[in-house]
Design an enzyme around this catalytic site. Structure first.
Site, PDB file in Angstrom:
ATOM      1  N   PHE A 157      61.449  53.111  50.370  1.00  0.00           N
ATOM      2  CA  PHE A 157      61.448  53.612  48.992  1.00  0.00           C
ATOM      3  C   PHE A 157      60.338  54.622  48.719  1.00  0.00           C
ATOM      4  O   PHE A 157      60.423  55.404  47.775  1.00  0.00           O
ATOM      5  CB  PHE A 157      61.316  52.435  47.996  1.00  0.00           C
ATOM      6  N   LYS A 181      70.926  56.261  55.694  1.00  0.00           N
ATOM      7  CA  LYS A 181      71.004  55.094  54.796  1.00  0.00           C
ATOM      8  C   LYS A 181      69.676  55.078  54.042  1.00  0.00           C
ATOM      9  O   LYS A 181      68.671  54.564  54.516  1.00  0.00           O
ATOM     10  CB  LYS A 181      71.173  53.812  55.622  1.00  0.00           C
ATOM     11  N   GLU A 184      67.866  51.705  48.818  1.00  0.00           N
ATOM     12  CA  GLU A 184      68.680  51.460  47.616  1.00  0.00           C
ATOM     13  C   GLU A 184      67.854  51.592  46.346  1.00  0.00           C
ATOM     14  O   GLU A 184      68.402  51.733  45.251  1.00  0.00           O
ATOM     15  CB  GLU A 184      69.326  50.067  47.682  1.00  0.00           C
ATOM     16  N   LYS A 185      66.521  51.561  46.499  1.00  0.00           N
ATOM     17  CA  LYS A 185      65.669  51.697  45.307  1.00  0.00           C
ATOM     18  C   LYS A 185      65.520  53.165  44.911  1.00  0.00           C
ATOM     19  O   LYS A 185      65.198  53.463  43.764  1.00  0.00           O
ATOM     20  CB  LYS A 185      64.282  51.101  45.588  1.00  0.00           C
ATOM     21  N   SER A 234      59.179  48.409  56.255  1.00  0.00           N
ATOM     22  CA  SER A 234      58.188  47.342  56.468  1.00  0.00           C
ATOM     23  C   SER A 234      58.255  46.835  57.913  1.00  0.00           C
ATOM     24  O   SER A 234      59.286  46.966  58.589  1.00  0.00           O
ATOM     25  CB  SER A 234      58.489  46.199  55.512  1.00  0.00           C
ATOM     26  N   CYS A 289      52.255  54.399  53.777  1.00  0.00           N
ATOM     27  CA  CYS A 289      51.872  53.673  54.989  1.00  0.00           C
ATOM     28  C   CYS A 289      50.558  54.190  55.547  1.00  0.00           C
ATOM     29  O   CYS A 289      49.992  53.587  56.443  1.00  0.00           O
ATOM     30  CB  CYS A 289      52.970  53.802  56.023  1.00  0.00           C
ATOM     31  N   GLU A 384      49.062  43.635  54.517  1.00  0.00           N
ATOM     32  CA  GLU A 384      49.416  44.866  53.807  1.00  0.00           C
ATOM     33  C   GLU A 384      49.722  44.508  52.351  1.00  0.00           C
ATOM     34  O   GLU A 384      50.606  43.698  52.084  1.00  0.00           O
ATOM     35  CB  GLU A 384      50.641  45.536  54.433  1.00  0.00           C
TER      36      GLU A 384
HETATM   37  P1  NAD Z   1      61.732  47.801  53.535  1.00  0.00           P
HETATM   38  O1  NAD Z   1      61.498  47.400  54.939  1.00  0.00           O
HETATM   39  O2  NAD Z   1      61.921  46.737  52.519  1.00  0.00           O
HETATM   40  O3  NAD Z   1      63.051  48.733  53.444  1.00  0.00           O
HETATM   41  C1  NAD Z   1      63.264  49.768  54.344  1.00  0.00           C
HETATM   42  C2  NAD Z   1      64.756  49.915  54.583  1.00  0.00           C
HETATM   43  O4  NAD Z   1      65.253  48.705  55.153  1.00  0.00           O
HETATM   44  C3  NAD Z   1      65.532  50.155  53.303  1.00  0.00           C
HETATM   45  O5  NAD Z   1      66.475  51.167  53.544  1.00  0.00           O
HETATM   46  C4  NAD Z   1      66.180  48.815  53.011  1.00  0.00           C
HETATM   47  O6  NAD Z   1      67.435  48.936  52.417  1.00  0.00           O
HETATM   48  C5  NAD Z   1      66.312  48.184  54.376  1.00  0.00           C
HETATM   49  N1  NAD Z   1      66.174  46.714  54.367  1.00  0.00           N
HETATM   50  C6  NAD Z   1      65.425  45.957  53.506  1.00  0.00           C
HETATM   51  N2  NAD Z   1      65.508  44.665  53.847  1.00  0.00           N
HETATM   52  C7  NAD Z   1      66.317  44.586  54.928  1.00  0.00           C
HETATM   53  C8  NAD Z   1      66.769  43.513  55.760  1.00  0.00           C
HETATM   54  N3  NAD Z   1      66.423  42.263  55.517  1.00  0.00           N
HETATM   55  N4  NAD Z   1      67.575  43.812  56.798  1.00  0.00           N
HETATM   56  C9  NAD Z   1      67.936  45.071  57.057  1.00  0.00           C
HETATM   57  N5  NAD Z   1      67.533  46.128  56.303  1.00  0.00           N
HETATM   58  C10 NAD Z   1      66.741  45.888  55.262  1.00  0.00           C
HETATM   59  O7  NAD Z   1      60.548  48.795  53.146  1.00  0.00           O
HETATM   60  P2  NAD Z   1      60.207  49.422  51.715  1.00  0.00           P
HETATM   61  O8  NAD Z   1      59.675  48.340  50.845  1.00  0.00           O
HETATM   62  O9  NAD Z   1      61.341  50.237  51.232  1.00  0.00           O
HETATM   63  O10 NAD Z   1      59.024  50.431  52.105  1.00  0.00           O
HETATM   64  C11 NAD Z   1      57.674  50.055  52.154  1.00  0.00           C
HETATM   65  C12 NAD Z   1      57.283  49.670  53.559  1.00  0.00           C
HETATM   66  O11 NAD Z   1      57.555  50.732  54.454  1.00  0.00           O
HETATM   67  C13 NAD Z   1      55.772  49.414  53.674  1.00  0.00           C
HETATM   68  O12 NAD Z   1      55.570  48.316  54.521  1.00  0.00           O
HETATM   69  C14 NAD Z   1      55.253  50.708  54.298  1.00  0.00           C
HETATM   70  O13 NAD Z   1      54.052  50.559  55.011  1.00  0.00           O
HETATM   71  C15 NAD Z   1      56.387  51.050  55.210  1.00  0.00           C
HETATM   72  N6  NAD Z   1      56.389  52.472  55.555  1.00  0.00           N
HETATM   73  C16 NAD Z   1      56.026  52.802  56.816  1.00  0.00           C
HETATM   74  C17 NAD Z   1      55.967  54.130  57.187  1.00  0.00           C
HETATM   75  C18 NAD Z   1      55.533  54.513  58.574  1.00  0.00           C
HETATM   76  O14 NAD Z   1      55.659  55.674  58.903  1.00  0.00           O
HETATM   77  N7  NAD Z   1      55.011  53.611  59.383  1.00  0.00           N
HETATM   78  C19 NAD Z   1      56.294  55.138  56.261  1.00  0.00           C
HETATM   79  C20 NAD Z   1      56.686  54.761  54.981  1.00  0.00           C
HETATM   80  C21 NAD Z   1      56.725  53.412  54.632  1.00  0.00           C
END
Ligand code: NAD
Length: 493
Positions: A157, A181, A184-185, A234, A289, A384
């Site tokens: 997101f 993909k 969704e947020k 995440s 991140c 985190e």
């Molecule tokens: P998230 O992991 O909740 O969601 C990421 C994606 O995974 C979304 O598209 C979501 O729809 C999908 N998703 C969520 N739950 C899922 C599940 N149980 N099974 C399969 N898919 C699922 O992450 P977020 O909250 O959208 O973003 C924040 C996180 O992303 C933080 O931890 C941040 O550090 C990390 N991030 C990392 C980087 C990097 O380059 N390392 C960059 C940006 C964000």
């Protein structure tokens, strides 16, 4: 004062299937809620394996045709796309801010960073020429780069336009068809990118979008037509996606969460350190991140810390810093702060007591918050938090600072603020993160240097951008050629 423009009409997100926008039937829909107001600004369908399969059925023939278009020709569409992104930057920035809670200026910077990565992809036409050599008399070996077919990207997101642009410009330029993909947020910016990809003239099916949550991700990971996955999100989900992709023998690179350490040394230049620390933990409301999360103060850094607190206190909610993504994030951070206090930490700057911006009281707000005197094994120093909170851990030596950094399971970014070249070198040599900063609070590599962390911040091999992205989205074919029997043969001829 208006912080972000709120459109009159709710935005209805649709899937992009074979070059056409389609509203899926028989699926649930989710409201898109702006972190600024708590109000609904659009809706998004929650798709699954069926919708992914429909997209892949159109993308597969598109990928077969697209790969035979010469690289220089493929690149022309990306030049056009770049112009369109820049021409639409106000709209894109406003939408990304509206859905992710960033300030419009931060959202704009994200779009521009995406454009920089896109420019790397534009340069492939001059860089990616393969290799060849006569390895023996009459025998030539040649390396050519080949696309994989249909590939996919799954984004988080916190960067609605930038992270998708980390992924698809390189993949598509290399001759793949790409399925996005988005989170969704924050699916609205992705839809605008889709509109611009169509307008840029990409053939139908080369760029597609499927919306949804977990079921859509599982559909993407499991679909046999999708050959590789780039995931950003995440650590919990990165690990799941990486493991599930591997179980299908599928290539993936999955970037995860972070707990970034800033090591502060008393000899640091105050102006550089104060600016670097505050902009790192406050920028994007700490929801990136690469945000600073722990300040490891080595020795007596009190004078610097006082200045950091003062600078952070001056940050105005709304104007300088945006909102948290949702009420769940607010609750998570409130709980973390309560736990830090229970553990015995001192909150020396408390963002909970700051008033919400006038007119945006329905949003999710937390002003900059600083936790002091935390022990290295406490929750606030190790987990985190993903918000505008920095935890100060005090140590006596640089060695202790690095041991603390090395013990943390994450490994995205580590920075040091110092005037000493030797100290900087010591940190750079011994830090375990994938990205290290010297007097820089957010050490994001600029292109062509690649972006990627280490340890639990990355599952898979390589980096997501730069040449790392080229390796992710392609394979090298090695061709060995002989046309004639050689009179003067060697063992190989
Ligand atoms: P998230 O992991 O909740 O969601 C990421 C994606 O995974 C979304 O598209 C979501 O729809 C999908 N998703 C969520 N739950 C899922 C599940 N149980 N099974 C399969 N898919 C699922 O992450 P977020 O909250 O959208 O973003 C924040 C996180 O992303 C933080 O931890 C941040 O550090 C990390 N991030 C990392 C980087 C990097 O380059 N390392 C960059 C940006 C964000």
């Amino acid at each position: 004062m208006s912080l972000v423009q709120i459109p009159d009409q709710p935005f209805v997100c649709r899937n992009l299937v074979g070059g056409e926008w389609q509203e899926p039937t028989g699926v649930e829909w989710r409201d898109i809620v702006s972190p600024y107001t708590g109000g609904v600004v659009g809706k998004v369908p929650l798709c699954g394996a069926k919708e992914v399969a429909e997209i892949v059925a159109k993308a597969e023939p598109a990928a077969r045709a697209w790969r035979s278009v010469p690289l220089k020709e493929r690149t022309q569409h990306l030049f056009h796309f770049r112009e369109l992104v820049l021409a639409n930057i106000d709209r894109l920035s406003n939408l990304a801010a509206l859905e992710a809670g960033k300030t419009v200026a931060e959202a704009r910077a994200g779009v521009l960073k995406g454009v920089e990565i896109l420019e790397f992809a534009l340069s492939l036409q001059n860089l990616d020429k393969g290799d060849s050599m006569d390895v023996s008399r009459g025998v030539k070996c040649e390396t050519v780069r080949e696309p994989l077919g249909v590939v996919a990207g799954i984004s988080p997101f916190n960067f609605p336009a930038m992270v998708p642009m980390w992924l698809f410009p390189t993949a598509v330029t290399l001759g793949n068809a790409f399925v996005l993909k988005p989170s969704e947020k924050v699916p609205m910016s992705a839809c605008v990118l889709g509109e611009l990809m169509l307008e840029a003239g990409y053939p139908p099916g080369v760029f597609s979008i499927v919306h949804g949550e977990q079921a859509a991700v599982e559909g993407v990971v499991d679909d046999p037509g999708i050959k590789a996955i780039g995931f950003v999100g995440s650590t919990k989900v990165a690990k799941i996606v990486y493991g599930r992709a591997a179980s299908h023998g599928k290539r993936s690179l999955c970037l995860g969460g972070a707990k970034n350490h800033l090591i502060l040394v008393p000899d640091a230049d105050p102006a550089v350190a104060v600016d670097g620390v505050v902009s790192s933990f406050v920028g994007c409301a700490g929801q990136r991140c690469m945000a600073a999360s722990v300040l490891v103060a080595v020795g007596d850094c009190n004078a610097l810390i006082e200045k950091i607190v003062e600078r952070a206190r001056g940050v105005e909610l709304g104007r300088d810093m945006g909102a948290l993504i949702d009420p769940a994030a607010s609750a998570r951070l409130a709980e973390a702060l309560t736990m830090a206090e229970k553990d015995g930490a001192k909150i020396i700057l408390d963002g909970r007591t700051v008033a919400k911006p006038a007119g945006y009281e329905g949003g999710n707000w937390l002003a900059p918050t600083i936790i002091d005197n935390a022990k290295g094994d406490w929750d606030c120093a190790t987990r985190e938090l993903f918000g505008p909170i920095i935890t100060i851990v005090r140590v006596d030596t640089l060695q202790q600072a690095l041991e603390f950094e090395q013990k943390n399971p994450y490994g995205n970014a580590t920075s040091v603020f110092t005037s000493s070249g030797a100290v900087a070198q010591f940190v750079s040599d011994n830090a375990t993160s994938g990205m290290v900063g010297i007097n820089i609070g957010v050490p994001v590599p600029r292109e062509p240097f690649a972006f990627g962390g280490n340890k639990d911040s990355r599952f898979g091999v390589g980096d997501m951008t730069g040449m790392g992205g080229v390796e992710l989205w392609s394979y090298t074919k090695k061709v060995t050629t002989k046309w004639e029997l050689q009179e003067d043969a060697t063992w190989m001829s």
